[in-house]
Each structure stands twice: as structure tokens, then as C-alpha cells.
Design a protein around this motif. Structure first.
Motif, short mmCIF file in Angstrom:
data_model
loop_
_atom_site.label_atom_id
_atom_site.label_comp_id
_atom_site.label_asym_id
_atom_site.label_seq_id
_atom_site.Cartn_x
_atom_site.Cartn_y
_atom_site.Cartn_z
N ASP A 4 0.83 -1.20 0.00
CA ASP A 4 0.00 0.00 0.00
C ASP A 4 0.87 1.25 0.00
N ARG A 5 1.89 1.29 0.88
CA ARG A 5 2.79 2.45 0.94
C ARG A 5 3.59 2.57 -0.36
N TYR A 6 4.02 1.42 -0.90
CA TYR A 6 4.78 1.43 -2.16
C TYR A 6 3.95 2.06 -3.28
N VAL A 7 2.70 1.61 -3.41
CA VAL A 7 1.83 2.15 -4.47
C VAL A 7 1.53 3.61 -4.22
N ILE A 9 3.28 5.90 -2.72
CA ILE A 9 4.42 6.80 -2.90
C ILE A 9 5.03 6.67 -4.29
N CYS A 10 5.17 5.44 -4.79
CA CYS A 10 5.84 5.24 -6.08
C CYS A 10 4.91 5.40 -7.27
N ASN A 11 3.62 5.11 -7.10
CA ASN A 11 2.64 5.25 -8.19
C ASN A 11 1.38 5.95 -7.69
N PRO A 12 1.50 7.18 -7.20
CA PRO A 12 0.33 7.81 -6.58
C PRO A 12 -0.84 8.02 -7.54
N PHE A 13 -0.56 8.24 -8.81
CA PHE A 13 -1.65 8.47 -9.76
C PHE A 13 -2.35 7.17 -10.16
N GLN A 14 -1.70 6.04 -9.92
CA GLN A 14 -2.26 4.72 -10.23
C GLN A 14 -2.88 4.06 -9.00
N TYR A 15 -2.82 4.74 -7.85
CA TYR A 15 -3.21 4.13 -6.59
C TYR A 15 -4.60 3.49 -6.64
N HIS A 16 -5.59 4.25 -7.10
CA HIS A 16 -6.97 3.72 -7.08
C HIS A 16 -7.16 2.59 -8.09
N ASN A 17 -6.36 2.55 -9.14
CA ASN A 17 -6.44 1.44 -10.09
C ASN A 17 -5.76 0.19 -9.55
N LEU A 18 -4.65 0.38 -8.84
CA LEU A 18 -3.89 -0.77 -8.34
C LEU A 18 -4.43 -1.33 -7.02
N MET A 19 -4.98 -0.46 -6.18
CA MET A 19 -5.47 -0.89 -4.87
C MET A 19 -6.99 -1.03 -4.87
N SER A 100 10.42 -3.24 -1.16
CA SER A 100 9.43 -2.19 -1.44
C SER A 100 9.83 -0.89 -0.77
N TYR A 101 10.41 -0.98 0.42
CA TYR A 101 10.86 0.24 1.10
C TYR A 101 12.09 0.84 0.45
N ALA A 102 12.93 0.02 -0.15
CA ALA A 102 14.07 0.56 -0.91
C ALA A 102 13.55 1.40 -2.08
#
Length: 198
Positions: A4-7, A9-19, A100-102
Motif C-alpha cells: 500500500d505504501r509502495y503504491v 508513494i511510487c505510483n500515486p496516480f495509479q493508486y486507485h487502479n492498483l489498490m 518495497s521500502y528501498a
């Protein structure tokens, strides 16, 4: 949570599609299923052991290593299963989480705003701290030979991962919420003012 944190921070615009809801259900159900399978395998294996020594378990719950020490049967199969499952259920999730944290840290360091970096790090720092403490104690407790068994050390580790770390979770995550912080400050202020008045 690491995913959840990875998505986020790393893909904030894709968050709702991925999660999506299905992904969240899988991420919540998978630990329950794997935990059940893990526990079931140990239950079956320990029920096959003979216990001809004392029946007093030197632990505050029926821990696997304490039960193996009481057994007069060959425990090499359980030790092998413990090692294999330790790699699968211990090291693998731990390293996936650290990976994921890296990626998260690499992306956070790209943020130009100091305030944005601080906010992103504060979001993740509490979780990674709990993850390291939890997996560190579990791995050091179960990923060692039975010959290194120390009842006192195992009890300390067990208290740490069964009581102390879960006790930190609500404290760590709720103190990040501004409303909880304000209520906590108000409660402390009220407490000290009542002490001063008495």
C-alpha cells in the motif's frame, strides 16, 4: 501495508487502479491463509511426536521449540520444515517488504520539497520500524538450530513479538493522526493542571 505504501508513494496516480477492493481482500486474506497452513503443518507434525520426558512446558505458551525439547522422538523433520517455512514465511516477506521500502526511499529522495519528503518518511518510518522489530525477533527465534535453544531467551523474544510489538502498533499509528495528538495533549495538560491544583 508495505505494498500500500509502495503504491501510494511510487505510483500515486495509479493508486486507485492498483489498490482495488479485490487486491485489498487478497492482501488481507493471504496472511490468514498462510498462517493457518503454517500452524496446521506444525500441529500435525508435533502430534506425531512421543513425549517421554517431563510434560511441563518451559514457556508461557506451547511454543514449538519448547515442545521439541520435551520430545524423545527424532525432531529433524520438524526442524527441516521450520527452516523451509522460515525461508518462505519469514525471510521472503521480510525481504519483499524491505525491497518495497528501498523503492519507496528512492522515490522519496526524488521529492524536491523538504516538507513532502518529511511527510512521506513519517508515513513509512513507523511501519518499517515495526516490521524490522517483528521479523527480527521471529527470525532470530525460529531460524536457529534446536541445540541453541535457550528457554529464557525464547520467552523474552516471545513476549517481545506477541505482546510488545502489537502494543506499539496502535500507539505508533494513532499518534500520527492530528486529532489523536491534540486529544492526547489536552489529556496530558488536564492531568498536570489537576495535579498542580491538588
Amino acid at each position: 501495508m508495505a505494498y500500500d505504501r509502495y503504491v501510494a508513494i511510487c505510483n500515486p496516480f495509479q493508486y486507485h487502479n492498483l489498490m482495488k477492493k479485490g487486491v485489498c481482500i487478497i492482501l488481507a486474506a493471504a496472511p490468514w491463509v498462510f498462517g493457518f497452513v503454517d500452524t496446521l503443518s506444525y500441529t500435525i507434525l508435533t502430534s506425531q511426536l512421543s513425549y517421554c520426558k517431563s510434560h511441563v512446558v518451559n514457556h508461557f505458551f506451547c511454543d514449538l521449540t519448547a515442545l521439541m525439547k520435551l520430545s524423545c522422538s527424532d525432531t529433524s523433520t520438524i526442524e527441516l520444515v521450520t527452516f523451509i517455512e522460515g525461508v518462505i514465511y519469514g525471510f521472503a516477506p521480510f525481504f519483499i517488504t524491505l525491497t518495497s521500502y528501498a523503492y519507496i526511499i528512492a522515490n522519496v529522495l526524488k521529492i524536491r520539497s523538504v516538507n513532502g519528503r518529511r511527510k512521506a518518511f513519517s508515513t513509512c518510518s513507523s511501519h518499517i520500524t515495526v516490521v524490522i522489530l517483528f521479523y527480527g525477533t521471529i527470525i532470530s527465534m525460529y531460524m536457529r538450530p534446536t541445540s541453541d535453544y535457550s528457554p529464557a531467551q525464547d520467552k523474552l523474544f516471545a513476549v517481545f513479538y506477541t505482546t510488545v510489538i502489537p502494543m506499539f502498533n496502535p500507539l505508533i499509528y494513532s499518534l500520527r493522526n492530528q486529532d489523536v495528538k491534540n486529544a492526547f495533549k489536552k489529556m496530558i495538560t488536564h492531568f498536570f493542571s489537576s495535579l498542580k491544583n491538588n
